[in-house]
Design a protein around this motif. Structure first.
Motif, PDB file in Angstrom:
ATOM      1  N   ALA A 107       0.470  12.403   4.994  1.00  0.00           N
ATOM      2  CA  ALA A 107      -0.138  12.254   3.674  1.00  0.00           C
ATOM      3  C   ALA A 107      -0.339  10.784   3.345  1.00  0.00           C
ATOM      4  N   ALA A 108       0.670   9.982   3.706  1.00  0.00           N
ATOM      5  CA  ALA A 108       0.578   8.555   3.414  1.00  0.00           C
ATOM      6  C   ALA A 108      -0.558   7.921   4.205  1.00  0.00           C
ATOM      7  N   MET A 109      -0.731   8.373   5.453  1.00  0.00           N
ATOM      8  CA  MET A 109      -1.802   7.800   6.267  1.00  0.00           C
ATOM      9  C   MET A 109      -3.160   8.159   5.662  1.00  0.00           C
ATOM     10  N   LEU A 110      -3.272   9.371   5.192  1.00  0.00           N
ATOM     11  CA  LEU A 110      -4.527   9.776   4.549  1.00  0.00           C
ATOM     12  C   LEU A 110      -4.800   8.904   3.320  1.00  0.00           C
ATOM     13  N   ALA A 111      -3.738   8.691   2.555  1.00  0.00           N
ATOM     14  CA  ALA A 111      -3.887   7.862   1.365  1.00  0.00           C
ATOM     15  C   ALA A 111      -4.297   6.451   1.758  1.00  0.00           C
TER      16      ALA A 111
ATOM     17  N   SER B 265      15.893  17.854  -1.600  1.00  0.00           N
ATOM     18  CA  SER B 265      14.445  18.082  -1.681  1.00  0.00           C
ATOM     19  C   SER B 265      13.812  17.148  -2.715  1.00  0.00           C
ATOM     20  N   ASP B 266      14.587  16.818  -3.755  1.00  0.00           N
ATOM     21  CA  ASP B 266      14.080  15.812  -4.695  1.00  0.00           C
ATOM     22  C   ASP B 266      13.899  14.471  -3.994  1.00  0.00           C
ATOM     23  N   ALA B 267      14.880  14.121  -3.181  1.00  0.00           N
ATOM     24  CA  ALA B 267      14.806  12.839  -2.475  1.00  0.00           C
ATOM     25  C   ALA B 267      13.590  12.833  -1.561  1.00  0.00           C
ATOM     26  N   GLU B 268      13.293  13.985  -0.955  1.00  0.00           N
ATOM     27  CA  GLU B 268      12.140  14.039  -0.065  1.00  0.00           C
ATOM     28  C   GLU B 268      10.826  13.958  -0.841  1.00  0.00           C
ATOM     29  N   ASP B 269      10.827  14.543  -2.011  1.00  0.00           N
ATOM     30  CA  ASP B 269       9.638  14.403  -2.866  1.00  0.00           C
ATOM     31  C   ASP B 269       9.404  12.941  -3.226  1.00  0.00           C
ATOM     32  N   VAL B 270      10.497  12.282  -3.582  1.00  0.00           N
ATOM     33  CA  VAL B 270      10.363  10.865  -3.946  1.00  0.00           C
ATOM     34  C   VAL B 270       9.873  10.073  -2.745  1.00  0.00           C
ATOM     35  N   THR B 271      10.416  10.372  -1.588  1.00  0.00           N
ATOM     36  CA  THR B 271      10.008   9.652  -0.378  1.00  0.00           C
ATOM     37  C   THR B 271       8.509   9.803  -0.161  1.00  0.00           C
ATOM     38  N   GLN B 272       8.040  11.019  -0.348  1.00  0.00           N
ATOM     39  CA  GLN B 272       6.602  11.242  -0.183  1.00  0.00           C
ATOM     40  C   GLN B 272       5.792  10.396  -1.167  1.00  0.00           C
ATOM     41  N   GLU B 273       6.243  10.452  -2.398  1.00  0.00           N
ATOM     42  CA  GLU B 273       5.544   9.702  -3.436  1.00  0.00           C
ATOM     43  C   GLU B 273       5.517   8.210  -3.105  1.00  0.00           C
ATOM     44  N   VAL B 274       6.646   7.726  -2.605  1.00  0.00           N
ATOM     45  CA  VAL B 274       6.718   6.297  -2.281  1.00  0.00           C
ATOM     46  C   VAL B 274       5.772   5.969  -1.129  1.00  0.00           C
ATOM     47  N   CYS B 275       5.739   6.844  -0.137  1.00  0.00           N
ATOM     48  CA  CYS B 275       4.833   6.604   1.004  1.00  0.00           C
ATOM     49  C   CYS B 275       3.382   6.543   0.521  1.00  0.00           C
ATOM     50  N   LEU B 276       3.034   7.481  -0.322  1.00  0.00           N
ATOM     51  CA  LEU B 276       1.675   7.501  -0.856  1.00  0.00           C
ATOM     52  C   LEU B 276       1.396   6.224  -1.641  1.00  0.00           C
ATOM     53  N   LYS B 277       2.388   5.854  -2.410  1.00  0.00           N
ATOM     54  CA  LYS B 277       2.227   4.692  -3.261  1.00  0.00           C
ATOM     55  C   LYS B 277       2.043   3.437  -2.421  1.00  0.00           C
ATOM     56  N   LEU B 278       2.823   3.362  -1.353  1.00  0.00           N
ATOM     57  CA  LEU B 278       2.746   2.174  -0.500  1.00  0.00           C
ATOM     58  C   LEU B 278       1.324   1.988   0.013  1.00  0.00           C
ATOM     59  N   ALA B 279       0.687   3.117   0.344  1.00  0.00           N
ATOM     60  CA  ALA B 279      -0.678   3.026   0.852  1.00  0.00           C
ATOM     61  C   ALA B 279      -1.562   2.311  -0.156  1.00  0.00           C
ATOM     62  N   LYS B 280      -1.274   2.530  -1.395  1.00  0.00           N
ATOM     63  CA  LYS B 280      -2.116   1.933  -2.437  1.00  0.00           C
ATOM     64  C   LYS B 280      -1.713   0.525  -2.809  1.00  0.00           C
ATOM     65  N   VAL B 281      -0.433   0.267  -2.822  1.00  0.00           N
ATOM     66  CA  VAL B 281       0.007  -0.977  -3.450  1.00  0.00           C
ATOM     67  C   VAL B 281       0.499  -2.035  -2.471  1.00  0.00           C
ATOM     68  N   LEU B 282       0.454  -1.710  -1.199  1.00  0.00           N
ATOM     69  CA  LEU B 282       0.994  -2.657  -0.236  1.00  0.00           C
ATOM     70  C   LEU B 282       0.343  -4.027  -0.403  1.00  0.00           C
ATOM     71  N   LYS B 283      -0.928  -4.009  -0.726  1.00  0.00           N
ATOM     72  CA  LYS B 283      -1.642  -5.289  -0.828  1.00  0.00           C
ATOM     73  C   LYS B 283      -1.139  -6.133  -1.994  1.00  0.00           C
ATOM     74  N   SER B 284      -0.442  -5.524  -2.917  1.00  0.00           N
ATOM     75  CA  SER B 284       0.043  -6.322  -4.031  1.00  0.00           C
ATOM     76  C   SER B 284       1.386  -6.983  -3.707  1.00  0.00           C
ATOM     77  N   PHE B 285       1.921  -6.668  -2.543  1.00  0.00           N
ATOM     78  CA  PHE B 285       3.164  -7.348  -2.147  1.00  0.00           C
ATOM     79  C   PHE B 285       2.820  -8.794  -1.817  1.00  0.00           C
ATOM     80  N   ASP B 286       3.460  -9.722  -2.515  1.00  0.00           N
ATOM     81  CA  ASP B 286       3.020 -11.107  -2.372  1.00  0.00           C
ATOM     82  C   ASP B 286       3.974 -11.953  -1.540  1.00  0.00           C
ATOM     83  N   GLY B 287       5.004 -11.316  -0.996  1.00  0.00           N
ATOM     84  CA  GLY B 287       5.866 -12.054  -0.087  1.00  0.00           C
ATOM     85  C   GLY B 287       6.861 -12.980  -0.762  1.00  0.00           C
TER      86      GLY B 287
END
Lengths: 665, 206
Positions: A30-34, B76-98
Motif C-alpha cells: 500500500a505504501a509503495m502504491l502511495a 491489530s491497532d499497532a498494525e493499523d498505525v504502521t500502515q498509516e505511517v507507511c502511507l504517510k511516509l510516501a507523502k511526507v518523506l520529502k518534507s524531512f529536512d535532515g
C-alpha cells in the motif's frame, strides 16, 4: 526517589508480539502504491509550475515549502483534512491551557480549508462580543463585561488582578496569585488552608437502642472531602478536622459490591456485620449499595451549562487553567445529542457561549480559552443566567444540569446563602440540577458548596489535580450525568435485645428525622449510574464490655417485645424513587445475628478497605471512638484489602495514611 | 477540455523527466549494494527511487510497529498505525529536512498517527474499554505481583499525553533526554519535568 525510579525500567521489557507477515506485505505494498501516486502527483505539479501556471500557485508553493521546513513534526494531510484542525485544538488546549494555539498547523496545500477555518474563528469572535454585551446589558444595568474577544484588554485585566495588592488583600489574604500561564505546580504555602471555610459538625453521637432505636439518614455520594484532604496531606499539611467528612472519604472509592442486573431495580444492597477493627468489643454493621450501570448509549442527552468563576481568586495554576483542561475532558465524553453553554461570572455575569452542540468542540474550546481570571465575584447573577440558559436548551427527556466551577467565592449576587439555596431548590423542581466542582485552596468555601449541591440534587467534587478531573469528568462521568435513583433514604431500626448502643459513622450533615423516611416530599441524596454508597454503623452488642452507659437504677428499660427476638440485630429499610417517578419504593432487609462474621479476615476486601478508610477519616477528625487505632494498623488493614486497584486510588490512600502518620509524630 | 489539457501536461511531464528516471535507476543499483544510510535512501526516494523507498520502509518497519505497539498495547491497532505511517511516509518523506535524526522524525510521525487513531477510536471504544475495565477490576486480587507489570502499563498509558510520551520514550524506548526533547519538540528540562510529574502520578505503583 532514586530507588523508585528503577521501577519504571520494567517498561523497556515490553515485548511486542510478532507483527503479522501478511499484514506487513500488505502495508508495504500500500505504501509503495502511495509512493507511486505521490510521484505522479509531484510530476504533475512541477509540470504545471514549469508551464508557468500562474503566479498564485508559485507563491503558494513557496508558502507551503516554508511551512514544510519549519514544521517537520507536523501532521500531514491524508484525506480527512478538515477534521485535523478540530482534533488538534482540544489537544493543544489540554496541555497548553492558557497560551493560545501556537502549535497549530494547518495542513499543507489546503489553503481553502485554512481560509474556512480562519473565517470560522473570525465569525466566532465577531459574534461573541455582540451577544455577550447584549445579554449582559439586559441582565445587569450597565455593568462592564470583562470577557470579550479583545486579548489585549483581557491580559491587562488579569495582570492587574495579579499585581494589584489592593484587590487581593481585601478578601484573599491567604491567596498567593500565580501567573496564569504557569501550569507547573505552585510552591506550597504552608498556611494554604487559612481562608478555606468548613462547617464544624459534631461527630454523630452514640445512641442507646432502648431509647432511640431508629436511625434515619439520606445517602450521599459526594467525594469532595477526600480530594481536599489528599491535597492538604500531599502538601505536608494536616487537614483541618472539620474538612474531613467521613462518608465522603469512604465513598470516594468504588467498591465491588454485588451489582444489580436491571435498571428496574436500580441498586443492590449488601450487608456485613464484622468485628470493629478499632474496638474489639463492638461490631461494624456495614451497608454497601451498588448502583446499576447502564450502557453508555442509554445515557439521556445532556444539557449542561458550565458556570465558571473567573474572579481574581481563580488566578492560580490549580484553578482556572486546571478547570479549562478538566472541561475539555468532559467534552470528550459528550456527543452531538448534548448541548453545552458557558456562563462566566467575574465582576459581572456574562454568557460566554450560547447553547452549542457538544460535537462542536472547536467552538466550545475556543470559548473556554477566552476565559481569564480577574475582578470580583458575583456568583448569584451568574447562577441566574446559567439557569436561564439551561431552561432555553431544555428538551424532552434531557438531563439538565448546571455545573458550577469555583474556588468558593460568592461575594455578590443573590445576597444571602439562604436565598441562593432556595433559588437552587426551586430550580431543582423545574428539573435542572446543580453539580459543584471545587478548585484550589486558600479560599475554598466547603460548606456553601456542599449546601448548594445538596439542594440542587447534585454532587460536589473537589478537583485538586488533572487526575482527579479525569476520575470525575471522564471515568465516572456516567454517574455524574445520569441519575438512576433519587431521594434515597436509609432507615435502620435496631433490636434492643441484641444491640445495646449504636452510632452512625459519618453522615452528620445528612441526618433525617424519623418521620421524614416515609415522607416523599423530603429530599434526599441521589445515586448515579454505577455509584457505590457505603454506610457504616458501629454497634455495641448486648453484654459487650464496651457498653458506655450504665443501666438506670429506678427505671425498667427492658423492651416490651420484639418480633425477631435475638435472631436479628436490626431491620434495614431503604427508600428510593426511580428518576422519573414521584412515589418512593421500599426495600426491607432483616440483618441476622447468625450472618455476622467473627473474624474480619472472613469478609471480602471491599468491606475491609471501606473500614480502613472510615478508621482513617475518624482519626483525622479526632474522633472519640476510633482514635486508639494507630496509623500503622490502618495502613496494614488497607494494604491487606487493596485488591486489584486498577487505577491506583487505593495505593494512593495507603500513601496518604503514611503521610498522616509522619505528620502526626 | 480541461481534462484533456491536464492529461496533456502530465504526459509532457513524463517526457521531460524521462531522462531523469533512467539516471536514477542506475544510481540506485550502485548505492544499494553497500548499505546506504537513511539520509542517502531518503534523498534517493525523494528523487523518485522506488527501491530506495522500499528499502527505507523495510528497514524501519519493525521500529514503527514496536513504537505503535508500546503506545497502544494492541497488535491489530499497532498494525493499523504502521500502515498509516507507511502511507504517510510516501507523502511526507520529502518534507524531512535532515535537521533532526530520521528516527527522531519518524517517532514524531508515529506518535501523531497514534494520537489520531486514539482520538478517532476513542468514542466508539470508550464503552468497550469501560466494560473491560470493570471486568478486570472485578477479577480476584490474588496474583498481585504478576499484575504489577500490566498495571504499570495501564497506568502509564492513562497519563496525560505528554507525560505518557516522555515516560515511554525515556523508559520504553530507552532514549536519552536530549533525543526525547527533540522528538517532543520541547526543552530537555521540560522532558525531565514531564517524567517527574508522571512519577508523581504513578507513585502508588512505584
Amino acid at each position: 526517589m532514586v530507588k523508585k525510579t528503577d521501577k519504571l525500567d520494567i517498561l523497556k521489557n515490553a515485548e511486542a508480539p510478532e507483527p503479522s507477515k501478511a499484514r506487513r506485505a500488505q502495508n508495504l505494498e500500500a505504501a509503495m502504491l502511495a509512493f507511486d501516486k505521490e510521484q505522479q502527483e509531484q510530476l504533475k505539479q512541477k509540470n504545471k509550475t514549469f508551464q508557468g501556471n500562474g503566479l498564485m500557485r508559485r507563491l503558494m508553493s513557496i508558502f507551503n515549502n516554508k511551512r514544510r521546513t519549519f514544521n517537520m513534526d507536523m501532521r500531514i494531510p491524508l484525506g480527512g483534512v478538515a477534521i485535523i484542525g478540530l482534533v488538534l485544538l482540544p489537544l493543544a488546549l489540554m496541555y497548553n491551557s492558557t497560551t493560545s494555539l501556537t502549535g497549530l498547523n494547518s495542513p499543507l496545500g489546503q489553503p481553502v480549508q485554512e481560509k474556512k477555518d480562519m473565517q470560522l474563528s473570525e465569525d466566532l469572535n465577531k459574534e461573541k462580543p455582540a451577544k455577550l454585551e447584549e445579554r449582559t446589558r439586559s441582565e445587569n444595568d450597565g455593568a462592564i463585561v470583562l470577557d470579550n474577544a479583545a486579548p489585549v484588554a483581557e491580559s491587562e485585566v488579569s495582570e492587574m488582578a495579579v499585581s494589584s495588592p489592593a484587590i487581593q488583600m481585601e478578601s484573599k489574604l491567604a491567596q498567593r496569585p500565580e501567573p496564569l500561564g504557569m501550569v507547573a505546580p505552585a510552591p506550597t504555602i504552608m498556611d494554604g488552608q487559612a481562608g478555606d471555610k468548613f462547617s464544624s459538625e459534631d461527630e454523630s453521637s452514640l445512641f442507646i437502642t432502648a431509647q432511640n432505636p431508629v436511625s434515619t439518614f439520606s445517602i450521599d455520594v459526594d467525594t469532595a472531602s477526600y480530594s481536599y484532604v489528599r491535597s492538604q496531606l500531599e502538601n505536608g499539611i494536616m487537614p483541618n478536622p472539620d474538612a474531613v467528612r467521613i462518608e465522603e472519604m469512604v465513598n470516594y472509592f468504588s467498591y465491588d459490591y454485588q451489582a444489580p442486573t436491571s435498571a428496574n431495580v436500580p441498586f443492590m444492597q449488601s450487608v456485613e456485620v464484622y468485628p470493629t477493627p478499632w474496638n474489639e468489643a463492638t461490631k461494624l454493621l456495614h451497608i454497601g449499595i451498588k448502583g446499576f450501570t447502564p450502557e453508555l448509549s442509554e445515557r439521556p442527552k445532556s444539557n449542561l451549562v458550565l458556570l465558571i468563576d473567573s474572579s481574581g481568586s481563580m488566578n492560580a495554576p490549580d484553578k482556572l487553567p486546571l478547570l479549562k483542561r478538566s472541561f475539555s475532558l468532559l467534552l470528550n465524553q459528550l456527543d452531538e445529542n448534548d448541548t453545552i453553554s458557558i456562563v462566566a461570572y467575574a465582576g459581572s455575569a456574562g454568557v460566554v457561549l450560547e447553547p452549542t452542540k457538544a460535537s462542536e468542540k472547536r467552538k466550545i474550546l475556543k470559548a473556554l480559552e477566552r476565559l481569564s481570571a480577574g475582578g470580583s465575584t458575583a456568583g448569584g447573577q451568574g447562577i441566574e443566567l446559567a439557569y436561564e440558559l439551561a431552561e432555553d436548551a431544555k428538551s424532552e427527556g434531557s438531563n439538565n444540569r448546571v455545573i458550577l466551577a469555583t474556588d468558593g467565592d460568592f461575594n455578590v449576587g443573590i445576597s444571602t446563602p439562604d436565598a441562593l439555596k432556595s433559588f437552587i431548590e426551586k430550580k431543582r423542581d423545574d428539573d435542572i440540577s446543580l453539580s459543584v466542582l471545587g478548585f484550589g485552596s486558600g479560599n475554598y468555601n466547603d460548606e456553601l458548596m456542599q449546601a448548594l449541591a445538596q439542594n440542587g440534587n447534585g454532587n460536589a467534587f473537589y478537583i485538586d489535580s488533572f487526575l482527579e478531573a479525569k476520575k470525575v469528568l471522564s471515568e465516572e462521568i456516567l454517574g455524574t450525568l445520569m441519575t438512576i435513583a433519587k431521594d434515597v433514604k436509609i432507615q435502620v431500626e435496631f433490636n434492643p435485645l441484641t444491640v445495646a448502643e449504636y452510632r452512625l459513622v459519618g453522615y452528620e450533615t445528612r441526618a433525617l428525622k424519623r418521620e421524614d423516611f416515609n415522607n416523599d416530599k423530603v429530599d434526599a441524596g441521589d445515586i448515579g449510574a454505577g455509584h457505590t454508597v457505603t454506610a457504616i454503623y458501629e454497634i455495641t452488642p448486648v453484654g459487650s464490655s464496651a457498653i458506655s452507659v450504665d443501666a438506670l437504677r429506678y427505671q425498667n428499660e427492658k423492651p416490651v417485645s420484639t418480633i425477631g427476638n435475638k435472631q436479628e440485630y436490626a431491620f434495614l429499610k431503604l427508600r428510593y424513587k426511580l428518576p422519573n417517578e414521584d412515589k418512593s419504593k421500599l426495600i426491607e432487609v432483616p440483618i441476622r445475628v447468625d450472618a455476622a462474621k467473627d473474624n474480619i479476615a472472613d469478609i471480602s476486601p471491599e468491606f475491609r478497605f471501606g473500614a480502613s478508610v472510615a478508621a482513617f477519616a475518624q482519626k483525622l477528625r479526632g474522633s472519640n471512638y476510633a482514635d486508639n487505632m494507630s496509623y500503622e494498623e490502618i495502613e496494614a488493614l488497607a494494604r491487606d484489602a487493596k485488591g486489584e486497584d486498577r487505577f491506583g486510588y487505593r495505593a494512593e490512600f495507603i500513601s496518604l495514611v503514611d503521610i498522616a502518620n509522619s505528620l502526626s509524630k | 477540455m480541461m481534462i484533456g489539457l491536464v492529461v496533456n501536461y502530465a504526459n509532457r511531464g513524463n517526457e521531460n523527466f524521462g531522462n531523469f528516471w533512467t539516471q536514477n535507476m542506475v544510481l540506485e543499483k550502485q548505492d544499494l549494494s553497500d548499505k546506504p544510510d537513511d539520509g542517502e535512501l531518503i534523498e534517493l526516494a525523494n528523487n523518485g527511487s522506488r527501491a530506495a523507498f522500499a528499502m527505507l520502509l523495510e528497514r524501519h518497519y519493525m521500529l514503527i510497529y514496536k513504537i505503535a505497539y508500546q503506545w497502544l498495547g494492541h497488535q491489530s491497532d499497532a498494525e493499523d498505525v504502521t500502515q498509516e505511517v507507511c502511507l504517510k511516509l510516501a507523502k511526507v518523506l520529502k518534507s524531512f529536512d535532515g535537521r533532526a535524526k530520521f528516527s527522531s522524525w519518524l517517532y514524531r510521525i508515529v506518535l501523531n498517527v497514534v494520537r489520531d487513531m486514539q482520538r478517532s477510536r476513542g468514542r466508539q471504544n470508550k464503552r468497550h474499554i469501560a466494560l473491560k475495565d470493570i471486568t478486570q477490576a472485578n477479577s480476584p486480587a490474588s496474583q498481585e505481583e504478576a499484575t504489577t507489570y500490566s498495571q504499570m502499563w495501564q497506568a502509564v498509558r492513562k497519563l496525560p499525553q505528554k507525560q505518557c510520551d516522555a515516560v515511554l520514550l525515556v523508559y520504553g524506548q530507552e532514549l536519552n533526554h536530549f533525543e526525547v526533547a527533540q522528538i517532543m519538540d520541547v526543552k530537555e528540562s521540560t522532558v525531565s519535568w514531564y517524567v517527574m510529574e508522571a512519577k508523581k502520578s504513578l507513585k502508588g505503583l512505584l
